[in-house]
Design a protein around this motif. Structure first.
Motif, PDB file in Angstrom:
ATOM      1  N   TYR A 145       0.800  -1.221   0.000  1.00  0.00           N
ATOM      2  CA  TYR A 145       0.000   0.000   0.000  1.00  0.00           C
ATOM      3  C   TYR A 145       0.838   1.279   0.000  1.00  0.00           C
ATOM      4  O   TYR A 145       0.302   2.363  -0.225  1.00  0.00           O
ATOM      5  N   ASP A 146       2.144   1.151   0.238  1.00  0.00           N
ATOM      6  CA  ASP A 146       3.028   2.320   0.186  1.00  0.00           C
ATOM      7  C   ASP A 146       3.862   2.335  -1.089  1.00  0.00           C
ATOM      8  O   ASP A 146       4.876   3.034  -1.165  1.00  0.00           O
ATOM      9  N   CYS A 147       3.428   1.576  -2.101  1.00  0.00           N
ATOM     10  CA  CYS A 147       4.182   1.455  -3.344  1.00  0.00           C
ATOM     11  C   CYS A 147       3.373   1.979  -4.527  1.00  0.00           C
ATOM     12  O   CYS A 147       2.210   1.599  -4.704  1.00  0.00           O
ATOM     13  N   ALA A 148       3.983   2.830  -5.333  1.00  0.00           N
ATOM     14  CA  ALA A 148       3.321   3.310  -6.547  1.00  0.00           C
ATOM     15  C   ALA A 148       2.983   2.128  -7.439  1.00  0.00           C
ATOM     16  O   ALA A 148       3.830   1.278  -7.698  1.00  0.00           O
ATOM     17  N   GLY A 149       1.741   2.056  -7.889  1.00  0.00           N
ATOM     18  CA  GLY A 149       1.325   0.955  -8.739  1.00  0.00           C
ATOM     19  C   GLY A 149       0.750  -0.225  -7.996  1.00  0.00           C
ATOM     20  O   GLY A 149       0.262  -1.175  -8.594  1.00  0.00           O
ATOM     21  N   SER A 150       0.850  -0.223  -6.656  1.00  0.00           N
ATOM     22  CA  SER A 150       0.257  -1.268  -5.806  1.00  0.00           C
ATOM     23  C   SER A 150       0.926  -2.630  -5.952  1.00  0.00           C
ATOM     24  O   SER A 150       0.261  -3.668  -5.952  1.00  0.00           O
ATOM     25  N   PHE A 151       2.261  -2.645  -6.067  1.00  0.00           N
ATOM     26  CA  PHE A 151       2.967  -3.931  -6.095  1.00  0.00           C
ATOM     27  C   PHE A 151       4.416  -3.744  -5.649  1.00  0.00           C
ATOM     28  O   PHE A 151       4.948  -2.635  -5.649  1.00  0.00           O
ATOM     29  N   LYS A 152       5.024  -4.850  -5.280  1.00  0.00           N
ATOM     30  CA  LYS A 152       6.449  -4.897  -4.966  1.00  0.00           C
ATOM     31  C   LYS A 152       7.090  -5.886  -5.938  1.00  0.00           C
ATOM     32  O   LYS A 152       6.968  -7.099  -5.780  1.00  0.00           O
ATOM     33  N   CYS A 153       7.772  -5.354  -6.948  1.00  0.00           N
ATOM     34  CA  CYS A 153       8.312  -6.230  -7.982  1.00  0.00           C
ATOM     35  C   CYS A 153       9.460  -7.087  -7.467  1.00  0.00           C
ATOM     36  O   CYS A 153       9.792  -8.110  -8.052  1.00  0.00           O
ATOM     37  N   GLU A 154      10.061  -6.672  -6.325  1.00  0.00           N
ATOM     38  CA  GLU A 154      11.139  -7.477  -5.756  1.00  0.00           C
ATOM     39  C   GLU A 154      10.597  -8.641  -4.946  1.00  0.00           C
ATOM     40  O   GLU A 154      11.359  -9.473  -4.444  1.00  0.00           O
ATOM     41  N   GLY A 155       9.271  -8.723  -4.827  1.00  0.00           N
ATOM     42  CA  GLY A 155       8.628  -9.823  -4.110  1.00  0.00           C
ATOM     43  C   GLY A 155       7.681 -10.571  -5.030  1.00  0.00           C
ATOM     44  O   GLY A 155       7.946 -10.752  -6.227  1.00  0.00           O
ATOM     45  N   LEU A 156       6.521 -10.981  -4.492  1.00  0.00           N
ATOM     46  CA  LEU A 156       5.535 -11.729  -5.267  1.00  0.00           C
ATOM     47  C   LEU A 156       4.962 -10.888  -6.409  1.00  0.00           C
ATOM     48  O   LEU A 156       4.426 -11.441  -7.377  1.00  0.00           O
TER      49      LEU A 156
END
Length: 200
Positions: A145-156
Protein backbone atom coordinates in the motif's frame (compact mmCIF):
# COMPACT_ATOMS: atom_id res chain seq x y z
CA UNK A 1 34.94 11.42 -0.34
CA UNK A 2 32.12 13.94 -0.24
CA UNK A 3 29.37 12.65 2.10
CA UNK A 4 26.17 11.32 0.51
CA UNK A 5 22.62 11.92 1.69
CA UNK A 6 19.53 10.10 0.47
CA UNK A 7 16.60 12.52 0.67
CA UNK A 8 14.05 9.83 1.43
CA UNK A 9 12.61 7.81 4.29
CA UNK A 10 11.81 4.91 1.93
CA UNK A 11 13.31 1.63 3.09
CA UNK A 12 13.19 0.44 -0.53
CA UNK A 13 15.37 3.28 -1.75
CA UNK A 14 17.77 2.78 1.17
CA UNK A 15 18.14 -0.89 0.31
CA UNK A 16 18.81 -0.04 -3.33
CA UNK A 17 21.41 2.62 -2.55
CA UNK A 18 23.15 0.24 -0.12
CA UNK A 19 23.86 -2.07 -3.07
CA UNK A 20 26.46 0.40 -4.31
CA UNK A 21 28.56 -0.12 -1.17
CA UNK A 22 28.84 3.60 -0.42
CA UNK A 23 28.47 5.07 3.06
CA UNK A 24 25.42 7.35 3.18
CA UNK A 25 23.00 9.07 5.50
CA UNK A 26 19.29 9.50 4.93
CA UNK A 27 16.66 12.00 5.99
CA UNK A 28 13.06 12.65 5.07
CA UNK A 29 12.36 15.89 3.15
CA UNK A 30 9.20 17.68 4.20
CA UNK A 31 7.65 18.87 0.95
CA UNK A 32 4.22 19.06 -0.66
CA UNK A 33 4.06 16.33 -3.31
CA UNK A 34 0.77 17.44 -4.89
CA UNK A 35 0.81 17.71 -8.69
CA UNK A 36 0.48 21.18 -10.23
CA UNK A 37 -2.27 22.03 -12.68
CA UNK A 38 -1.58 20.59 -16.16
CA UNK A 39 1.74 19.10 -14.98
CA UNK A 40 2.94 16.12 -17.00
CA UNK A 41 4.27 12.99 -15.25
CA UNK A 42 7.81 13.84 -16.39
CA UNK A 43 7.53 17.39 -15.09
CA UNK A 44 6.08 16.20 -11.78
CA UNK A 45 8.75 13.64 -10.92
CA UNK A 46 11.56 15.96 -12.06
CA UNK A 47 10.23 18.84 -9.96
CA UNK A 48 9.70 16.70 -6.86
CA UNK A 49 13.08 14.98 -7.06
CA UNK A 50 14.74 18.41 -7.20
CA UNK A 51 12.55 19.76 -4.39
CA UNK A 52 13.36 16.81 -2.14
CA UNK A 53 17.10 17.34 -2.58
CA UNK A 54 16.91 21.12 -2.13
CA UNK A 55 14.73 20.81 0.98
CA UNK A 56 17.69 19.30 2.86
CA UNK A 57 20.53 21.28 1.29
CA UNK A 58 20.74 23.91 4.05
CA UNK A 59 21.08 21.33 6.83
CA UNK A 60 23.40 19.08 4.81
CA UNK A 61 25.42 21.80 3.11
CA UNK A 62 28.49 19.64 2.42
CA UNK A 63 26.69 16.63 0.96
CA UNK A 64 25.83 15.15 -2.39
CA UNK A 65 22.06 14.83 -1.99
CA UNK A 66 20.00 12.26 -3.87
CA UNK A 67 16.35 13.12 -4.52
CA UNK A 68 13.95 10.78 -6.28
CA UNK A 69 10.24 10.58 -7.00
CA UNK A 70 8.09 8.09 -8.86
CA UNK A 71 4.65 7.80 -10.39
CA UNK A 72 2.89 5.14 -12.41
CA UNK A 73 1.01 6.18 -15.56
CA UNK A 74 -1.99 4.17 -16.81
CA UNK A 75 -4.07 5.37 -19.76
CA UNK A 76 -2.22 8.72 -19.57
CA UNK A 77 -3.32 9.22 -15.96
CA UNK A 78 -0.97 9.45 -12.98
CA UNK A 79 -1.36 6.68 -10.42
CA UNK A 80 0.25 7.21 -7.03
CA UNK A 81 0.60 5.16 -3.87
CA UNK A 82 -2.72 3.54 -2.94
CA UNK A 83 -2.41 3.77 0.89
CA UNK A 84 -5.35 1.35 1.29
CA UNK A 85 -6.55 -2.09 0.21
CA UNK A 86 -9.54 -0.63 -1.62
CA UNK A 87 -7.50 1.80 -3.69
CA UNK A 88 -4.84 -0.83 -4.41
CA UNK A 89 -7.53 -3.24 -5.61
CA UNK A 90 -8.88 -0.57 -7.97
CA UNK A 91 -5.40 0.15 -9.31
CA UNK A 92 -4.55 -3.49 -10.04
CA UNK A 93 -7.96 -4.20 -11.56
CA UNK A 94 -7.50 -1.17 -13.85
CA UNK A 95 -3.98 -2.37 -14.79
CA UNK A 96 -5.07 -5.93 -15.60
CA UNK A 97 -4.00 -6.82 -19.15
CA UNK A 98 -2.61 -3.35 -19.76
CA UNK A 99 0.71 -1.51 -19.95
CA UNK A 100 1.74 0.75 -17.09
CA UNK A 101 4.63 3.19 -17.53
CA UNK A 102 6.69 4.12 -14.49
CA UNK A 103 8.34 7.52 -14.45
CA UNK A 104 11.10 8.07 -11.91
CA UNK A 105 12.74 11.43 -11.40
CA UNK A 106 16.32 11.52 -10.14
CA UNK A 107 18.33 14.49 -8.90
CA UNK A 108 21.88 14.55 -7.56
CA UNK A 109 22.47 17.93 -5.94
CA UNK A 110 25.92 19.04 -4.85
CA UNK A 111 25.00 21.17 -1.83
CA UNK A 112 28.49 22.68 -1.74
CA UNK A 113 28.23 24.16 -5.24
CA UNK A 114 24.47 24.28 -5.79
CA UNK A 115 24.88 22.38 -9.05
CA UNK A 116 22.58 19.47 -9.81
CA UNK A 117 22.21 16.63 -12.29
CA UNK A 118 18.63 15.73 -13.20
CA UNK A 119 17.08 12.86 -15.14
CA UNK A 120 13.70 11.22 -15.70
CA UNK A 121 13.86 7.47 -16.25
CA UNK A 122 11.11 5.28 -17.73
CA UNK A 123 10.19 1.63 -17.34
CA UNK A 124 7.23 -0.21 -18.86
CA UNK A 125 5.31 -3.05 -17.22
CA UNK A 126 2.85 -5.30 -19.04
CA UNK A 127 0.36 -6.83 -16.61
CA UNK A 128 -1.16 -10.28 -16.91
CA UNK A 129 -4.94 -10.62 -17.12
CA UNK A 130 -5.75 -10.66 -13.40
CA UNK A 131 -8.78 -12.19 -11.73
CA UNK A 132 -10.29 -10.51 -8.67
CA UNK A 133 -9.32 -13.53 -6.58
CA UNK A 134 -5.68 -13.20 -7.63
CA UNK A 135 -5.65 -9.48 -6.86
CA UNK A 136 -7.21 -10.04 -3.43
CA UNK A 137 -4.76 -12.80 -2.51
CA UNK A 138 -1.78 -10.77 -3.71
CA UNK A 139 -2.77 -7.66 -1.76
CA UNK A 140 -3.48 -9.69 1.37
CA UNK A 141 -0.13 -11.46 1.05
CA UNK A 142 2.16 -8.53 0.29
CA UNK A 143 0.19 -5.41 1.35
CA UNK A 144 1.98 -3.04 -1.07
CA UNK A 145 0.00 0.00 0.00
CA UNK A 146 3.03 2.32 0.19
CA UNK A 147 4.18 1.46 -3.34
CA UNK A 148 3.32 3.31 -6.55
CA UNK A 149 1.32 0.96 -8.74
CA UNK A 150 0.26 -1.27 -5.81
CA UNK A 151 2.97 -3.93 -6.09
CA UNK A 152 6.45 -4.90 -4.97
CA UNK A 153 8.31 -6.23 -7.98
CA UNK A 154 11.14 -7.48 -5.76
CA UNK A 155 8.63 -9.82 -4.11
CA UNK A 156 5.53 -11.73 -5.27
CA UNK A 157 4.58 -8.71 -7.38
CA UNK A 158 6.75 -10.13 -10.18
CA UNK A 159 3.98 -12.70 -10.72
CA UNK A 160 1.59 -9.92 -11.77
CA UNK A 161 3.58 -9.24 -14.95
CA UNK A 162 3.96 -10.92 -18.30
CA UNK A 163 6.65 -8.57 -19.64
CA UNK A 164 9.03 -5.84 -18.49
CA UNK A 165 10.63 -3.26 -20.80
CA UNK A 166 13.40 -0.89 -19.79
CA UNK A 167 17.12 -0.54 -19.19
CA UNK A 168 17.10 -0.66 -15.38
CA UNK A 169 14.60 -2.72 -13.32
CA UNK A 170 15.57 -0.72 -10.22
CA UNK A 171 13.45 2.08 -11.68
CA UNK A 172 10.40 0.06 -10.60
CA UNK A 173 11.52 0.10 -6.97
CA UNK A 174 12.14 3.83 -7.05
CA UNK A 175 15.85 4.54 -7.54
CA UNK A 176 17.46 4.27 -11.01
CA UNK A 177 20.85 2.91 -9.99
CA UNK A 178 22.39 2.81 -13.46
CA UNK A 179 21.75 6.52 -14.00
CA UNK A 180 22.73 7.29 -10.40
CA UNK A 181 26.12 5.61 -10.90
CA UNK A 182 26.66 7.86 -13.92
CA UNK A 183 25.82 10.92 -11.84
CA UNK A 184 27.95 9.92 -8.86
CA UNK A 185 30.91 9.15 -11.11
CA UNK A 186 30.58 12.56 -12.76
CA UNK A 187 30.55 14.09 -9.25
CA UNK A 188 33.80 12.30 -8.41
CA UNK A 189 32.54 9.17 -6.66
CA UNK A 190 32.91 6.00 -8.73
CA UNK A 191 31.26 3.14 -6.79
CA UNK A 192 33.60 0.66 -8.48
CA UNK A 193 36.49 2.48 -6.79
CA UNK A 194 34.90 3.73 -3.55
CA UNK A 195 32.64 0.84 -2.53
CA UNK A 196 33.28 -0.39 1.01
CA UNK A 197 31.74 -3.04 3.25
CA UNK A 198 31.12 -0.32 5.83
CA UNK A 199 27.81 1.34 4.96
CA UNK A 200 25.50 3.25 7.24
Amino acid sequence: MQPILLASSSIYRRELLARLGLAFEYASPDIDESPLANETPDELVARLSIAKAKALSAKYSQHLIIGSDQVAVLNNRITGKPHSYERAFEQLRAASGKKVIFKTGLCLLNARTGKSQISVEEFEVCFRELKDEQIHHYLTYEQPYDCAGSFKCEGLGIALFKELKGNDPNILIGLPLIRLVDMLTKAGIDPLLFASKQTS
